[in-house]
Each structure stands twice: as structure tokens, then as C-alpha cells.
Design a protein around this motif. Structure first.
Motif, PDB file in Angstrom:
ATOM      1  N   LYS A  87     -40.060  17.836 -41.046  1.00  0.00           N
ATOM      2  CA  LYS A  87     -39.465  16.520 -41.271  1.00  0.00           C
ATOM      3  C   LYS A  87     -40.323  15.397 -40.700  1.00  0.00           C
ATOM      4  N   ILE A  88     -40.095  14.192 -41.225  1.00  0.00           N
ATOM      5  CA  ILE A  88     -40.723  12.995 -40.683  1.00  0.00           C
ATOM      6  C   ILE A  88     -39.973  12.613 -39.406  1.00  0.00           C
ATOM      7  N   ASP A  92     -39.657   8.114 -31.234  1.00  0.00           N
ATOM      8  CA  ASP A  92     -38.653   8.428 -30.211  1.00  0.00           C
ATOM      9  C   ASP A  92     -38.015   9.793 -30.446  1.00  0.00           C
ATOM     10  N   ASN A  93     -38.642  10.587 -31.333  1.00  0.00           N
ATOM     11  CA  ASN A  93     -38.206  11.952 -31.664  1.00  0.00           C
ATOM     12  C   ASN A  93     -36.960  12.005 -32.544  1.00  0.00           C
ATOM     13  N   SER A  94     -36.527  10.862 -33.072  1.00  0.00           N
ATOM     14  CA  SER A  94     -35.421  10.862 -34.027  1.00  0.00           C
ATOM     15  C   SER A  94     -35.968  11.142 -35.423  1.00  0.00           C
ATOM     16  N   ALA A  98     -35.372   8.792 -44.426  1.00  0.00           N
ATOM     17  CA  ALA A  98     -35.759   9.250 -45.771  1.00  0.00           C
ATOM     18  C   ALA A  98     -36.638  10.489 -45.667  1.00  0.00           C
ATOM     19  N   GLN A  99     -36.047  11.644 -45.883  1.00  0.00           N
ATOM     20  CA  GLN A  99     -36.782  12.898 -45.773  1.00  0.00           C
ATOM     21  C   GLN A  99     -37.173  13.458 -47.138  1.00  0.00           C
ATOM     22  N   VAL A 253     -47.353  10.988 -39.989  1.00  0.00           N
ATOM     23  CA  VAL A 253     -48.153  10.619 -41.164  1.00  0.00           C
ATOM     24  C   VAL A 253     -47.861  11.629 -42.256  1.00  0.00           C
ATOM     25  N   CYS A 254     -47.500  11.162 -43.440  1.00  0.00           N
ATOM     26  CA  CYS A 254     -47.050  12.091 -44.483  1.00  0.00           C
ATOM     27  C   CYS A 254     -47.780  11.878 -45.804  1.00  0.00           C
TER      28      CYS A 254
END
Length: 292
Positions: A87-88, A92-94, A98-99, A253-254
Motif C-alpha cells: 500500500k501507499i 506518518d505511517n498512515s 487512494a490505494q 513513490v508509486c
């Protein structure tokens, strides 16, 4: 007479049932055909691929454009990826809201300070390439003010003194060439450079000449920027490209999907002066810039 009427009614009922059955089969076959069309739409994703070049397959009739082994283009094409389905994640690790936008996550750590946003992530990738290829003296970027800040001078101990748009550099620290200090330098760049400074500093490239490593940009505060990470071509010279991005807030980065043309997704085509729609951003026209 009653027998005749009864037989006629039975015959009409049978005809109605037969027609209904035929229509039902036709509808079922049409639905089956529609489902088949959805299922057989090309899928260019190899879920076990661990790099850009192995995660995304090439459509029939195309081949990857060749580049020198140690080039920035090959560096990006073979960039390592996290496992498929990752996942993106925000700084802050949340989880990003939009996945469904991406096909892959690049192995680019996201600092917890939240500074590494869209332009910053690309400057980091470029800087790490230069670092890893013993070209450290080429690492440098202009601030939005127009003042150039190089890693070489930063490593020697020079630091900027900033008053409004006025920037001066002074030797206030001991020389330090470590990787840890290099990332402190990048944090400084993240604070004072961005899409606007990159657009003014870097070479503009027409669509007809773009290649891996060139960046699709909308300059501004805020603006947005995405980078080409692969390139393919067919015998007619038709080219397609893959796009990757960092984003705001600072996050993974995706590698992006192509929602505008799902038949070639995640590949993209570009036309000079034509708008580009990507999952997270609308570019009013295809403008590209290139790292030095």
C-alpha cells in the motif's frame, strides 16, 4: 370445438415458452460475451516482478528502448519494487486514502519529517543515482530563489543564510562527506526547492524527444511532477511510457495506472500540447523537463 380451442391455447402457451427460453439464452450469451470481453482485456502486470522492468510486461509488437548499462535510464528501469499489493503509506505511517491508483511501490524510503513530497522524491532518486555512480560532485539544485546549492559545498561545511529572497553561503560546519550528512543536505533541498525551481532550472524537452528520466511537470506552488521510468517502441516508431510519482503529503513513490486508456495501462502515450490525465493529477498540457 372446445377440444380445438383447448389445443390452440396449449400450442400458444408452448410457443410463448419456447420463445421466452430462446430469448433468455440469447441474453445469457450476450452477457457471457460481455463478461468475456472484460476478462480478456490485456493485463501487463507480472505480480511476481520485483523491479519496474520485470513488473510491467511489454505489449505485443513493442520492445524496450535500449540505453547504456550505467545510464540513469537503466537505473530507473531496473528500480527495485516492494512486493505486489503493497500500500501507499504516508510519512506518518498512515495509509493514503487512494490505494487504487498504483501498480507498484518503489523502494524509496519516506522520511518521517514529511518533507519528501513530489518534486523532492524525484530529486532524491536522481541524487542517489549520482551518488551510487561516483558522480557526487554533480549533485546540486537551485532554490526557488534561484541560488544554487551543491552537495560538494555542503559537504565542505557551507550553509545558506536566508533572508527573504536573499541567500548567502557561509562556512559554518566541519567537512562531512558521510551518507548521513548527504540526507541532511537533501532535507535542505526539500525545504527550498520544488516544482517551480526545477521548471526554471532544467532543460525543457518536446514530447518528440522525451526519454526515461524526463519529468512531466505542472510548475507552481503547489504544482506537481511525475517521472518517466520506462519506454517502449514498435516498428512504426510509436512510443509508450511508464510514470511514477511521489506526492503530497510525503508518501511512498508509486508506479501509476492509466485510467484514461485502460487497454494499455499502466503504459501512457503523450501528444505535444495535449492534456495528460493521471490518477492523482490533471496536467493541462504535456510539458517535460530533464535533469542535467
Amino acid at each position: 370445438m372446445k377440444k380445438y380451442i383447448f389445443s390452440l391455447v396449449i400450442a400458444l402457451i408452448l410457443i410463448f415458452i419456447l420463445r421466452s427460453f430462446t430469448n433468455t439464452r440469447m441474453i445469457a450469451n450476450q452477457a457471457k460475451g460481455a463478461i468475456t470481453n472484460v476478462i480478456i482485456e490485456p493485463n501487463y502486470i507480472n505480480v511476481v516482478g520485483d523491479s519496474i522492468s520485470t513488473r510491467v510486461n511489454v505489449p505485443e509488437g513493442y520492445k524496450r528502448v535500449e540505453y547504456p548499462q550505467s545510464s540513469f535510464q537503466e537505473y530507473l528501469r531496473h528500480y527495485q519494487l516492494k512486493p505486489y499489493g503493497t500500500k501507499i503509506i504516508n510519512y506518518d505511517n498512515s495509509e493514503y486514502f487512494a490505494q487504487h491508483w498504483h501498480e507498484a511501490i518503489l523502494e524509496v524510503p519516506v522520511p518521517k519529517n514529511g518533507l519528501q513530497q513530489c518534486a523532492d522524491a524525484l530529486m532524491r532518486i536522481r541524487s542517489e543515482y549520482l551518488w551510487n555512480n561516483k558522480r557526487k560532485n554533480e549533485i546540486g539544485f537551485k532554490f526557488t530563489s534561484g541560488h544554487y546549492c551543491s552537495w560538494k559545498k555542503y559537504a565542505e561545511g557551507y550553509r545558506p543564510k536566508i533572508k527573504g529572497n536573499k541567500v548567502t553561503f557561509h562556512k559554518t560546519a566541519s567537512p562531512n562527506n558521510t551518507k548521513a550528512n548527504f540526507y541532511k543536505y537533501l532535507n535542505l533541498i526539500y525545504m527550498y526547492a520544488g516544482t517551480l525551481s526545477m521548471y526554471h532550472e532544467l532543460e525543457k524537452v518536446p514530447v518528440s524527444e522525451i526519454k526515461i528520466g524526463d519529468m512531466l511537470i505542472k510548475p507552481g506552488s503547489p504544482g506537481h511532477i511525475e517521472i518517466i521510468v520506462d519506454e517502449i517502441v514498435n516498428e512504426e516508431g510509436d512510443k509508450m511510457y511508464l510514470l511514477a510519482q511521489g506526492n503530497t503529503p510525503a508518501q511512498s513513490v508509486c508506479l501509476l495506472k492509466n485510467f484514461e486508456d485502460t487497454s494499455i495501462s499502466p503504459w501512457y502515450r503523450f501528444q505535444e500540447e495535449e492534456p495528460v490525465y493521471t490518477p492523482s493529477y490533471y496536467f493541462d498540457k504535456a510539458r517535460f523537463i530533464r535533469f542535467k
